[in-house]
Design an enzyme around this catalytic site. Structure first.
Site, PDB file in Angstrom:
ATOM      1  N   ARG A 167       0.833  -1.205   0.000  1.00 15.08           N
ATOM      2  CA  ARG A 167       0.000   0.000   0.000  1.00 15.08           C
ATOM      3  C   ARG A 167       0.870   1.258   0.000  1.00 15.08           C
ATOM      4  NH1 ARG A 167      -3.056  -3.779   2.817  1.00 15.08           N
ATOM      5  NH2 ARG A 167      -4.910  -4.297   1.593  1.00 15.08           N
ATOM      6  N   ASP A 196      -0.380  -6.516  -3.397  1.00 20.34           N
ATOM      7  CA  ASP A 196      -1.775  -6.271  -3.029  1.00 20.34           C
ATOM      8  C   ASP A 196      -2.427  -5.490  -4.158  1.00 20.34           C
ATOM      9  OD1 ASP A 196      -4.222  -5.787  -1.370  1.00 20.34           O
ATOM     10  OD2 ASP A 196      -2.911  -6.539   0.207  1.00 20.34           O
ATOM     11  N   HIS A 266      -7.114  -9.633  -3.767  1.00 24.19           N
ATOM     12  CA  HIS A 266      -6.110  -8.573  -3.595  1.00 24.19           C
ATOM     13  C   HIS A 266      -5.099  -8.607  -4.738  1.00 24.19           C
ATOM     14  CE1 HIS A 266      -7.398  -6.991   0.289  1.00 24.19           C
ATOM     15  NE2 HIS A 266      -7.596  -8.237   0.713  1.00 24.19           N
ATOM     16  N   ASP A 329      -7.109 -13.948   1.787  1.00 31.54           N
ATOM     17  CA  ASP A 329      -8.142 -13.260   2.557  1.00 31.54           C
ATOM     18  C   ASP A 329      -9.032 -12.395   1.667  1.00 31.54           C
ATOM     19  OD1 ASP A 329      -5.693 -11.719   2.241  1.00 31.54           O
ATOM     20  OD2 ASP A 329      -6.705 -10.141   3.356  1.00 31.54           O
ATOM     21  N   GLU A 330     -10.214 -12.137   2.164  1.00 26.01           N
ATOM     22  CA  GLU A 330     -11.137 -11.136   1.624  1.00 26.01           C
ATOM     23  C   GLU A 330     -11.385 -11.264   0.116  1.00 26.01           C
ATOM     24  OE1 GLU A 330     -10.492  -7.502   4.799  1.00 26.01           O
ATOM     25  OE2 GLU A 330      -9.261  -7.519   2.986  1.00 26.01           O
ATOM     26  N   TRP A 411      -6.512 -14.455  11.867  1.00 23.22           N
ATOM     27  CA  TRP A 411      -6.608 -13.017  12.084  1.00 23.22           C
ATOM     28  C   TRP A 411      -8.022 -12.544  12.400  1.00 23.22           C
ATOM     29  CZ3 TRP A 411      -8.969  -8.971   9.191  1.00 23.22           C
ATOM     30  CH2 TRP A 411      -9.641  -9.371   8.022  1.00 23.22           C
ATOM     31  N   TYR A 437      -3.006  -5.907  15.546  1.00 21.66           N
ATOM     32  CA  TYR A 437      -2.898  -5.039  14.368  1.00 21.66           C
ATOM     33  C   TYR A 437      -2.304  -3.686  14.761  1.00 21.66           C
ATOM     34  CZ  TYR A 437      -5.001  -7.915  10.727  1.00 21.66           C
ATOM     35  OH  TYR A 437      -5.226  -8.885   9.780  1.00 21.66           O
ATOM     36  N   ASP A 439      -1.667  -1.136  12.934  1.00 20.89           N
ATOM     37  CA  ASP A 439      -2.256   0.056  12.322  1.00 20.89           C
ATOM     38  C   ASP A 439      -3.423   0.584  13.148  1.00 20.89           C
ATOM     39  OD1 ASP A 439      -3.327  -2.465  11.331  1.00 20.89           O
ATOM     40  OD2 ASP A 439      -4.698  -1.267  10.112  1.00 20.89           O
ATOM     41  N   TRP A 476      -0.157  -2.927   8.797  1.00 21.17           N
ATOM     42  CA  TRP A 476      -0.803  -2.622   7.523  1.00 21.17           C
ATOM     43  C   TRP A 476      -0.632  -1.134   7.224  1.00 21.17           C
ATOM     44  CZ3 TRP A 476      -1.874  -6.780   4.889  1.00 21.17           C
ATOM     45  CH2 TRP A 476      -2.185  -7.960   5.554  1.00 21.17           C
TER      46      TRP A 476
END
Length: 536
Positions: A167, A196, A266, A329-330, A411, A437, A439, A476
């Site tokens: 990122r 990502d 991602h 993930d996601e 997670w 986490y 962040d 992150w």
């Protein structure tokens, strides 16, 4: 404790009086600390005594001492000074990473079964010195090292820190600085999040557009849920030569790097570089916004599977470690549900849901990874459990079973899912987001909460304790664009997590940790590392 009795007996045999008053401020707190009276005077004339087997650690220590004295101390094979020794018999009591550190008035001895143990003994020795000792070199300096006997070993074998450079790209020097801080606090796994949606950061020679196109985005979202943009492009990637340099740097500090190559979601940066990788066919450039994006790799296309295997092959050839992280993930299943190719594949393979399809794909990757002598790791969605409130429960009805060789990085979701995973035979790294986490702000995860984290969930049957390999803490970087903003989130919580991974649960003491933290904070100040002050 056997090791405690061993070190205490050695200490008393050395004829040194035991003191209960001296305070030893080492992070993470060692298993056994027996303070004594007096000190060893460290000067520029102090030699390092080392055989060939521990010569790399001797050279490392010489480099550290050169920061204080302006020149490296002499390394010799025999004599007195700072003695580095390998002793295979210590493995039974101290394992692969434990060590004995004995400071007497005339010598210092660091002894371990392996080079890693010797290295960790050096880190404890560094913390016995005044915090400013390694800074501002000068002739004639000296330091008093308190007489002490330490027997130490880690609670967990996996003590991880993850840095997301996708990122916001961080470059080489920032990574090396983080590796130095990890080493000082005996953390041994650097999880490197390299790809990502918003950037592909690792050079893959067979697919050059991954970096010529995928490492560049024309702008960046400035705040959550906002149309505001930073107004400037963002780019950067690591060449394979730079990665080799960083790997060598980490290896010298006994840190294993686990690279993460995200799949099947991602994936937008890779798709922008090679549009034929896409499920939707709508991604034309690297996204400038963060969050969960709709596109993913078209895993129904054999060319895409070949692409991923090609990428992983170059990753395997670069990284000496045996674990590779594939994310997982996601994944936004709507694209798969609308794809004729995906639906045809599901019908062909007898798959019942998108999550079933993801497990099928992940197993295919796992088989490839296993065939090369490596081991696959992924976020806990790869098990097929429903851990997101936005998922349709029907999308996670699964019949497929994930390969047992997979390491699960937990997670998100109910902690009961850890119990389910270990009872089904999986190894787990606990990276529960509500506890790890980095962040997250300090109101959400204050220092005391970070320190309180126990990677072994309450209520876990003790027979499964060994299935919890350790923990990960994650940085992150979506909303963390600068090194300063990153450091303020990482420090001092990284020190708390270091003690989570190393110190026996019964020996943890938050107030004592805060006392030891003062020395670490002085180091960070001298190194120009910004750190957060206070609980929130």
């Amino acid at each position: 404790m056997k090791t405690m009795k061993l070190i205490l007996a050695f200490f008393l045999l050395a004829g040194i009086a035991v003191s209960a008053q001296a305070e030893i401020n080492i992070i993470p707190r060692p298993v056994s600390v027996v303070p004594g009276n007096g000190s060893f005077t460290l000067t520029e004339k102090t030699a390092i005594v080392s055989g060939e087997a521990t010569r790399p650690e001797a050279s490392y220590l010489a480099g550290i001492l050169a920061k204080a004295f302006g020149e490296k101390p002499h390394i010799k094979a025999k004599g007195k000074g700072i003695e580095l020794k390998l002793n295979a018999t210590l493995k039974d009591s101290l394992g692969d990473e434990g060590y004995l550190l004995t400071v007497e008035s005339k010598r210092i001895v660091i002894e371990a079964a392996t080079r890693a143990g010797v290295f960790y003994g050096i880190q404890s020795l560094r913390q016995l010195l005044p915090p400013a000792f390694e800074f501002h070199p000068g002739k004639g300096k000296s330091a008093a090292v308190p007489v002490v006997a330490i027997a130490d070993k880690p609670r967990f074998a996996w003590r991880g820190f993850m840095l997301d450079v996708s990122r916001h790209f961080k470059g080489v020097d920032v990574v090396k600085s983080m590796l130095d801080q990890m080493a000082l606090m005996k953390m041994n796994v650097f999880h490197w999040h390299l790809t990502d949606d918003q950037g592909w950061r690792i050079e893959i020679k067979k697919y050059p557009k991954l970096t010529s196109v995928g490492s560049y985005r024309k702008d960046t979202q400035a705040a959550r849920h906002s149309d505001k943009r930073e107004g400037k492009p963002h780019s950067g990637f690591y060449t394979q030569e730079q990665i080799k340099d960083i790997i060598a740097y980490a290896t010298a500090r006994h840190i294993n790097i686990v690279p993460e190559i995200e799949m099947p979601g991602h994936a937008s940066a890779a798709i922008a570089a090679y549009p034929w990788l896409s499920t939707l066919g709508t991604t034309t450039e690297v996204p400038v916004t963060f969050g969960k994006l709709p596109d993913s790799f078209n895993i129904a296309d054999p060319r895409v599977i070949q692409f991923l295997e090609d990428v992983l092959t170059e990753v395997f050839n670069l990284f000496p470690g045996k674990v590779v992280h594939i994310g997982g993930d996601e994944v936004m299943y709507d694209a798969w549900k609308k794809s004729k190719a995906m639906q045809a594949l599901m019908k062909k393979e007898g798959l019942t849901s998108p999550a079933d399809l993801q497990i099928w794909f992940t197993n295919r990757i796992s088989q490839f990874v296993d065939s090369t002598g490596h081991r696959m790791m992924g976020w806990n969605e790869i098990l097929g459990d429903n851990v997101h409130e936005w998922l349709d429960p029907a999308d996670t009805q699964v019949k497929q079973t994930l390969a047992k060789s997979a390491i699960i990085e937990f997670w998100k979701g109910s902690l009961d899912l850890i119990n389910k995973a270990v009872s089904n035979g999986y190894d787990v790294v606990n990276a529960y987001h509500r506890m790890t986490y980095l962040d997250y702000n300090y109101k959400t995860i204050p220092l005391s909460k970070a320190y309180s984290f126990n990677p072994i969930p309450e209520g876990l049957d003790p027979k499964y304790d060994s299935k919890i390999l350790g923990f990960g803490c994650q940085m992150w970087s979506e909303w963390i664009p600068t090194t300063k903003s990153m450091d303020l989130k990482v420090f001092p919580r990284l020190a708390a997590y270091a003690e989570v991974g190393w110190t026996p649960l019964a020996d943890k003491n938050y107030q004592r940790f805060l006392g030891a933290l003062h020395n670490m904070e002085q180091r960070w100040q001298l190194e120009g590392i910004d750190y957060h002050k206070g609980e929130e």
